[in-house]
Design a protein around this motif. Structure first.
Motif, PDB file in Angstrom:
ATOM      1  N   ILE A  25      18.182  20.640  59.570  1.00  0.00           N
ATOM      2  CA  ILE A  25      19.594  20.508  59.934  1.00  0.00           C
ATOM      3  C   ILE A  25      19.819  20.683  61.432  1.00  0.00           C
ATOM      4  O   ILE A  25      20.927  20.465  61.908  1.00  0.00           O
ATOM      5  CB  ILE A  25      20.490  21.514  59.164  1.00  0.00           C
ATOM      6  N   ALA A  39      24.997  36.226  63.627  1.00  0.00           N
ATOM      7  CA  ALA A  39      24.550  35.819  62.300  1.00  0.00           C
ATOM      8  C   ALA A  39      23.414  36.762  61.901  1.00  0.00           C
ATOM      9  O   ALA A  39      22.538  37.073  62.715  1.00  0.00           O
ATOM     10  CB  ALA A  39      24.072  34.370  62.323  1.00  0.00           C
ATOM     11  N   MET A  46      17.679  33.352  58.336  1.00  0.00           N
ATOM     12  CA  MET A  46      18.949  33.851  58.895  1.00  0.00           C
ATOM     13  C   MET A  46      20.101  33.369  58.031  1.00  0.00           C
ATOM     14  O   MET A  46      20.052  32.283  57.455  1.00  0.00           O
ATOM     15  CB  MET A  46      19.090  33.293  60.320  1.00  0.00           C
ATOM     16  N   GLU A  47      21.119  34.176  57.976  1.00  0.00           N
ATOM     17  CA  GLU A  47      22.379  33.800  57.333  1.00  0.00           C
ATOM     18  C   GLU A  47      22.856  32.432  57.856  1.00  0.00           C
ATOM     19  O   GLU A  47      22.833  32.190  59.057  1.00  0.00           O
ATOM     20  CB  GLU A  47      23.391  34.888  57.694  1.00  0.00           C
ATOM     21  N   ARG A  48      23.307  31.566  56.958  1.00  0.00           N
ATOM     22  CA  ARG A  48      23.801  30.249  57.372  1.00  0.00           C
ATOM     23  C   ARG A  48      25.280  30.332  57.723  1.00  0.00           C
ATOM     24  O   ARG A  48      26.072  30.910  56.966  1.00  0.00           O
ATOM     25  CB  ARG A  48      23.585  29.233  56.244  1.00  0.00           C
ATOM     26  N   SER A 105      13.007  25.313  71.173  1.00  0.00           N
ATOM     27  CA  SER A 105      11.761  25.880  70.660  1.00  0.00           C
ATOM     28  C   SER A 105      11.670  25.857  69.141  1.00  0.00           C
ATOM     29  O   SER A 105      10.621  26.161  68.599  1.00  0.00           O
ATOM     30  CB  SER A 105      11.607  27.320  71.148  1.00  0.00           C
ATOM     31  N   ARG A 106      12.764  25.496  68.459  1.00  0.00           N
ATOM     32  CA  ARG A 106      12.730  25.696  67.006  1.00  0.00           C
ATOM     33  C   ARG A 106      13.262  24.512  66.225  1.00  0.00           C
ATOM     34  O   ARG A 106      14.103  23.760  66.705  1.00  0.00           O
ATOM     35  CB  ARG A 106      13.557  26.932  66.649  1.00  0.00           C
ATOM     36  N   HIS A 159      24.625  32.188  66.426  1.00  0.00           N
ATOM     37  CA  HIS A 159      23.424  32.058  65.576  1.00  0.00           C
ATOM     38  C   HIS A 159      22.214  31.610  66.396  1.00  0.00           C
ATOM     39  O   HIS A 159      21.157  31.333  65.835  1.00  0.00           O
ATOM     40  CB  HIS A 159      23.676  31.147  64.356  1.00  0.00           C
ATOM     41  N   ASP A 160      22.377  31.527  67.709  1.00  0.00           N
ATOM     42  CA  ASP A 160      21.247  31.225  68.608  1.00  0.00           C
ATOM     43  C   ASP A 160      21.248  32.298  69.694  1.00  0.00           C
ATOM     44  O   ASP A 160      21.751  32.096  70.793  1.00  0.00           O
ATOM     45  CB  ASP A 160      21.414  29.824  69.205  1.00  0.00           C
ATOM     46  N   VAL A 192      19.469  29.797  56.573  1.00  0.00           N
ATOM     47  CA  VAL A 192      18.678  28.749  57.229  1.00  0.00           C
ATOM     48  C   VAL A 192      17.293  29.328  57.509  1.00  0.00           C
ATOM     49  O   VAL A 192      17.122  30.547  57.615  1.00  0.00           O
ATOM     50  CB  VAL A 192      19.303  28.261  58.554  1.00  0.00           C
ATOM     51  N   TYR A 217      17.722  21.424  65.625  1.00  0.00           N
ATOM     52  CA  TYR A 217      16.552  21.748  66.432  1.00  0.00           C
ATOM     53  C   TYR A 217      17.057  22.163  67.797  1.00  0.00           C
ATOM     54  O   TYR A 217      18.204  21.890  68.163  1.00  0.00           O
ATOM     55  CB  TYR A 217      15.594  20.554  66.566  1.00  0.00           C
ATOM     56  N   GLY A 218      16.200  22.855  68.532  1.00  0.00           N
ATOM     57  CA  GLY A 218      16.554  23.261  69.889  1.00  0.00           C
ATOM     58  C   GLY A 218      15.312  23.195  70.740  1.00  0.00           C
ATOM     59  O   GLY A 218      14.346  22.506  70.405  1.00  0.00           O
ATOM     60  N   GLN A 235      11.741  33.460  70.453  1.00  0.00           N
ATOM     61  CA  GLN A 235      13.170  33.557  70.150  1.00  0.00           C
ATOM     62  C   GLN A 235      13.428  34.098  68.747  1.00  0.00           C
ATOM     63  O   GLN A 235      14.383  34.847  68.536  1.00  0.00           O
ATOM     64  CB  GLN A 235      13.831  32.208  70.345  1.00  0.00           C
ATOM     65  N   LYS A 273      14.310  29.174  60.269  1.00  0.00           N
ATOM     66  CA  LYS A 273      14.038  28.788  61.656  1.00  0.00           C
ATOM     67  C   LYS A 273      12.544  28.849  61.889  1.00  0.00           C
ATOM     68  O   LYS A 273      11.933  29.917  61.756  1.00  0.00           O
ATOM     69  CB  LYS A 273      14.791  29.718  62.616  1.00  0.00           C
ATOM     70  N   VAL A 298      15.204  23.899  62.532  1.00  0.00           N
ATOM     71  CA  VAL A 298      16.021  24.694  61.613  1.00  0.00           C
ATOM     72  C   VAL A 298      16.244  23.896  60.334  1.00  0.00           C
ATOM     73  O   VAL A 298      16.629  22.717  60.392  1.00  0.00           O
ATOM     74  CB  VAL A 298      17.364  25.068  62.275  1.00  0.00           C
TER      75      VAL A 298
HETATM   76  N1  LIG Z   1      22.322  30.451  61.229  1.00  0.00           N
HETATM   77  C1  LIG Z   1      22.584  29.147  61.322  1.00  0.00           C
HETATM   78  N2  LIG Z   1      23.472  28.544  60.487  1.00  0.00           N
HETATM   79  C2  LIG Z   1      23.739  27.218  60.583  1.00  0.00           C
HETATM   80  N3  LIG Z   1      23.150  26.397  61.476  1.00  0.00           N
HETATM   81  C3  LIG Z   1      22.260  26.924  62.335  1.00  0.00           C
HETATM   82  C4  LIG Z   1      21.927  28.314  62.308  1.00  0.00           C
HETATM   83  N4  LIG Z   1      21.007  28.555  63.278  1.00  0.00           N
HETATM   84  C5  LIG Z   1      20.788  27.382  63.869  1.00  0.00           C
HETATM   85  N5  LIG Z   1      21.529  26.384  63.320  1.00  0.00           N
HETATM   86  C6  LIG Z   1      21.550  24.949  63.722  1.00  0.00           C
HETATM   87  O1  LIG Z   1      20.289  24.590  64.260  1.00  0.00           O
HETATM   88  C7  LIG Z   1      20.409  24.252  65.658  1.00  0.00           C
HETATM   89  C8  LIG Z   1      19.185  24.783  66.414  1.00  0.00           C
HETATM   90  O2  LIG Z   1      19.102  26.193  66.245  1.00  0.00           O
HETATM   91  P1  LIG Z   1      19.074  27.171  67.496  1.00  0.00           P
HETATM   92  O3  LIG Z   1      19.102  28.562  67.009  1.00  0.00           O
HETATM   93  O4  LIG Z   1      20.183  26.773  68.450  1.00  0.00           O
HETATM   94  O5  LIG Z   1      17.656  26.819  68.104  1.00  0.00           O
HETATM   95  P2  LIG Z   1      17.153  26.848  69.633  1.00  0.00           P
HETATM   96  O6  LIG Z   1      17.093  28.297  70.013  1.00  0.00           O
HETATM   97  O7  LIG Z   1      15.799  26.233  69.583  1.00  0.00           O
HETATM   98  O8  LIG Z   1      18.192  26.113  70.445  1.00  0.00           O
HETATM   99  C9  LIG Z   1      21.730  24.858  66.084  1.00  0.00           C
HETATM  100  O9  LIG Z   1      22.286  24.194  67.182  1.00  0.00           O
HETATM  101  C10 LIG Z   1      22.567  24.710  64.830  1.00  0.00           C
HETATM  102  O10 LIG Z   1      23.062  23.399  64.711  1.00  0.00           O
END
Ligand SMILES: Nc1ncnc2c1ncn2[C@@H]1O[C@H](COP(=O)(O)OP(=O)(O)O)[C@@H](O)[C@H]1O
Ligand SMILES: [Mg+2]
Length: 154
Positions: free
Chosen positions: A18, A68, A82-84, A23-24, A130-131, A36, A20-21, A47, A38, A26
């Motif tokens: 759903i 979160a 992690m909690e969604r 480094s991760r 949540h990030d 979710v 990505y960023g 991270q 990660k 998701v």
């Molecule tokens: N706890 C969460 N609940 C819902 N969506 C999440 C959650 N954590 C991450 N996401 C989704 O995944 C994407 C990437 O996660 P993120 O934590 O931002 O990763 P990164 O640190 O690599 O940027 C987020 O922008 C968001 O859309």
């Protein structure tokens, strides 16, 4: 166990990607629909571990209201559960945010149920980060200080 069996176990836990960023990746989860997963495979980025350690410091304090919740982590941190959250509506982003939060890209924040949070008001959703793998708690500590949030989109 065969590769195929490991794969099936992973697919049981991780359903659709759903997000990505840097480094991760998701994933949503069929067996943990309120969470979710990660997955962080890049070397030298911690991270997931920072989020886990951060959550364990703030949980049970009033500051947990901004994060979160982390539920489980694998032994070396590659997998964090992690909690969604749900995406905030435009009017749910706040002008002022705690000094220890940063990276105000809208997709780094979501809404989480108040139940189980401190101070918690049942039926209410909180804006949470949540990030928070690059939060400013090391620099600023668990302060009540707030700063102006400049929200942006990628
Ligand atoms: N706890 C969460 N609940 C819902 N969506 C999440 C959650 N954590 C991450 N996401 C989704 O995944 C994407 C990437 O996660 P993120 O934590 O931002 O990763 P990164 O640190 O690599 O940027 C987020 O922008 C968001 O859309
Ligand atoms: Mg991100």
């Amino acid at each position: 166990m065969s590769e195929g069996t490991w794969r099936q176990a992973f697919d049981l836990l991780c359903d659709e990607q759903i997000g990505y960023g840097m480094s991760r990746k998701v994933f949503s989860s069929k067996i943990l629909p309120d969470c979710v997963i990660k997955v962080e495979e890049a070397a030298g980025r911690f991270q997931n571990i920072v989020e886990w350690e951060t959550w364990n410091r703030v949980k049970g304090t009033e500051h947990s209201r901004w994060f979160a919740a982390c539920r489980w982590i694998s032994p070396n941190g590659a997998i964090l559960i992690m909690e969604r959250t749900r995406p905030p509506a435009p009017g749910e982003f706040l002008d002022r945010m705690p000094a220890y939060l940063c990276d105000f890209k809208r997709t780094n924040y979501g809404m989480a149920r108040a139940e189980g949070r401190h101070p918690g008001e049942p039926g209410k959703d909180w804006l949470v980060c949540h990030d928070y793998g690059t939060n400013l708690l090391f620099e600023n500590g668990m302060t009540k200080r707030m700063h102006k949030a400049e929200w942006w989109d990628a």
